[in-house]
Design an enzyme around this catalytic site. Structure first.
Site, mmCIF file in Angstrom:
data_model
loop_
_atom_site.group_PDB
_atom_site.id
_atom_site.type_symbol
_atom_site.label_atom_id
_atom_site.label_comp_id
_atom_site.label_asym_id
_atom_site.label_seq_id
_atom_site.Cartn_x
_atom_site.Cartn_y
_atom_site.Cartn_z
ATOM 1 N N ASP A 66 57.189 -18.574 -6.749
ATOM 2 C CA ASP A 66 55.879 -18.645 -7.381
ATOM 3 C C ASP A 66 56.026 -18.412 -8.889
ATOM 4 O OD1 ASP A 66 52.818 -18.499 -7.071
ATOM 5 O OD2 ASP A 66 53.263 -16.640 -8.132
ATOM 6 N N GLU A 106 57.642 -23.422 -8.321
ATOM 7 C CA GLU A 106 56.336 -23.843 -8.831
ATOM 8 C C GLU A 106 56.385 -23.785 -10.356
ATOM 9 O OE1 GLU A 106 51.722 -22.394 -8.369
ATOM 10 O OE2 GLU A 106 53.228 -20.994 -9.099
#
Length: 539
Positions: A204, A270
């Site tokens: 993330d 990401e």
């Protein structure tokens, strides 16, 4: 399932994201749990995907619904226990599915013991584990950095009489990756889960690990970023050259890859950045960093053929040996059937969007409910849970509309829970419930199963190069070429009207039997109805 004997098997794979709060609740508290995922693994396996990415289920105060972690090595009780997770891993592997988990390394919860200790004084063992800075002489924060979730990226702490940095909520302090102990702690946490049988990780906010140690202010943006944030968010006014995307991140990602290689695990990052394609390329180059990366570049409102073509071509131009994952839906953006499919039949557009995604060069990442062609739910303000949406309401309603629980049946609460769901189940999703789609051969669900199975018979669509062809908006046309195989032509009408045009490259093409999208080619003449598509072998 993909053949994992190949060292690059993940390039042929399909990833399916599960947002655990909203998948299936097995204990009646209104919140999905790990046992709910385990219970639905047969459904997931029958869909034909290879990897299940599970959004955070770690111990957390849930200020950002699990992306604020208070213990990197334990399961939050609302989701279950470590034993439940071990059972999930075992069941997944027994049905041929791999498990990928979120690793939120850039920040943690302000309730994490590390931060509790760090804020206690300026000279404790964890004092330098977070990004602390003295105020300017006038008491203001040390620079102009902004939070993605609104306002300054600096929060005053009365204990240390200093500011700490937070790229997201004030309750999500940023870890100081310039401290080697922080890097090692993150690698140790990663190793903990890999040793339990996890097959991969999704990193993330992978661009946010490092900051400029001189704390230089960001310059104004020359072009506003509207792919990572909406145009009502001041975050887009800055060029984020000092608060993220720092060069020190590359050596750290190489350390992450070394750990992954020990376990034969895969990774996806990401990438949220002003120039996301550049960092997707940099972070996947060389074969010793991330296996693949995705950005918000196809999670936009813009879904013109030109936009999609530009993103894919630009990535391929910038990187020769890296790999992209093209995502058109996830837990952070409105559902694709609404975001891209406004004014169109959601079932027809949902099928088209899935076919397009599975035909691009790269590893597709699907979001739960997209296989059911679910549309964005309308959550009234009084039921909104997302702090991001509360801050920017009503111009930006937050992320709850794509996070509502899955409707498994058309019973009350969609068979998701026997209690009160944490977000309401959308009435329109009840009408499109999985159980109803199971018995309808033409449903999006059964189309998705056929499409995924068909794609596995087409190595051109998983391994082949991609070359775009001239076609009028809103048609996206390209060919996939793989040595030793016949070239495949792919045509997609992203619009709501019938399109007719001539494409010389179709001369002598042979239509392919595929899962059932409407479209016709006669000679060089193409006719694509709304949300229509056509596949064929090139002459």
């Amino acid at each position: 399932m993909s053949q994992t004997s190949s060292p690059t098997w993940w390039q042929e794979a399909i990833i399916y994201q599960v947002y655990p709060r909203s998948y299936l609740d097995t204990n009646g508290d209104g919140i999905g749990d790990l046992n709910g995922i385990t219970e639905r693994l047969d459904y997931i396996a029958r869909l034909g995907v290879d990897i299940v990415w599970i959004s955070p289920f770690f111990k957390s105060p849930m200020k950002d619904f699990g992306y604020d972690i208070a213990d990197y090595c334990d399961v939050d009780p609302m989701f279950g226990t470590l034993a439940d997770f071990d059972r999930l891993i075992a069941k997944a592997h027994s049905v041929g599915v791999k498990i990928m988990i979120d690793q939120v390394m850039s920040h943690c919860s302000d309730q994490h013991p590390w931060f509790v200790e760090s804020r206690g004084s300026r000279d404790n063992p964890k004092a330098d584990w977070f990004v602390w800075a003295d105020p300017l002489p006038d008491g203001n924060p040390p620079n102009n950095w902004l939070s993605v979730f609104g306002g300054s990226a600096w929060q005053w702490d009365a204990r240390r009489k200093q500011y700490y940095m937070h790229n997201f909520l004030t309750s999500q302090p940023d870890l100081n990756f310039h401290n080697p102990e922080v890097q090692q702690a993150m690698l140790d946490g990663l190793r903990f889960w890999l040793a339990r049988g996890v097959d991969g990780v999704r990193l993330d906010a992978v661009t946010f690990h490092f900051h400029d140690q001189q704390l230089r202010s960001n310059p104004p943006a020359t072009v506003r970023d509207t792919s990572t944030v909406t145009d009502v968010n001041p975050y887009g006014y800055q060029a984020h050259v000092y608060d993220k995307c720092r060069p020190e991140n590359v050596p750290f990602l190489e350390r992450v890859r070394q750990v992954l290689n020990e376990f034969g695990a895969v990774s996806i990052g990401e990438v949220g950045a002003d120039d996301a394609l550049a960092y997707m390329a940099e972070y996947t180059a060389g074969g010793n960093r991330l296996h693949m990366a995705y950005s918000f570049n196809l999670l936009t409102e813009d879904h013109s053929a030109k936009h999609i073509r530009t993103q894919v071509e630009e990535f391929n131009r910038r990187v020769k040996d890296g790999w992209a994952s093209w995502s058109i839906g996830n837990h952070d953006v409105p559902r694709v059937a609404t975001r891209w499919g406004k004014g169109k039949d959601p079932v027809a557009f949902g099928k088209l969007a899935l076919a397009l995604q599975l035909s691009l060069k790269g590893t597709p990442t699907l979001y739960q409910g997209d296989e059911l062609a679910f549309t964005e739910a309308d959550v009234p303000y009084e039921l909104i849970q997302d702090p991001y949406g509360i801050t920017f309401w009503p111009e930006f309603k937050g992320r709850d509309g794509c996070r509502t629980p899955i409707a498994w049946t058309d019973a009350p609460n969609g068979g998701f829970t026997s209690g009160k769901p944490w977000l309401p189940v959308a009435p329109e999703h009840l009408a499109a419930a999985a159980s109803k789609q199971e018995v309808d051969e033409d449903s999006p669900l059964n189309f998705a199963r056929r499409l995924i199975a068909w794609r596995r018979t087409m190595p051109q669509l998983t391994r082949g190069d991609i070359e775009f062809l001239p076609a009028p908006e809103p048609v996206l046309a390209f060919r996939r070429d793989l040595p030793g195989e016949r070239s495949v032509l792919c045509l997609f009408n992203l619009g709501g009207d019938t399109v007719r045009f001539t494409l010389p490259q179709l001369r002598g093409a042979e239509a392919l039997a595929q899962p059932g999208l409407p479209g016709e080619v006669r000679g060089e003449e193409v006719t694509l109805p709304p949300c229509g598509a056509w596949y064929g072998y090139a002459a």
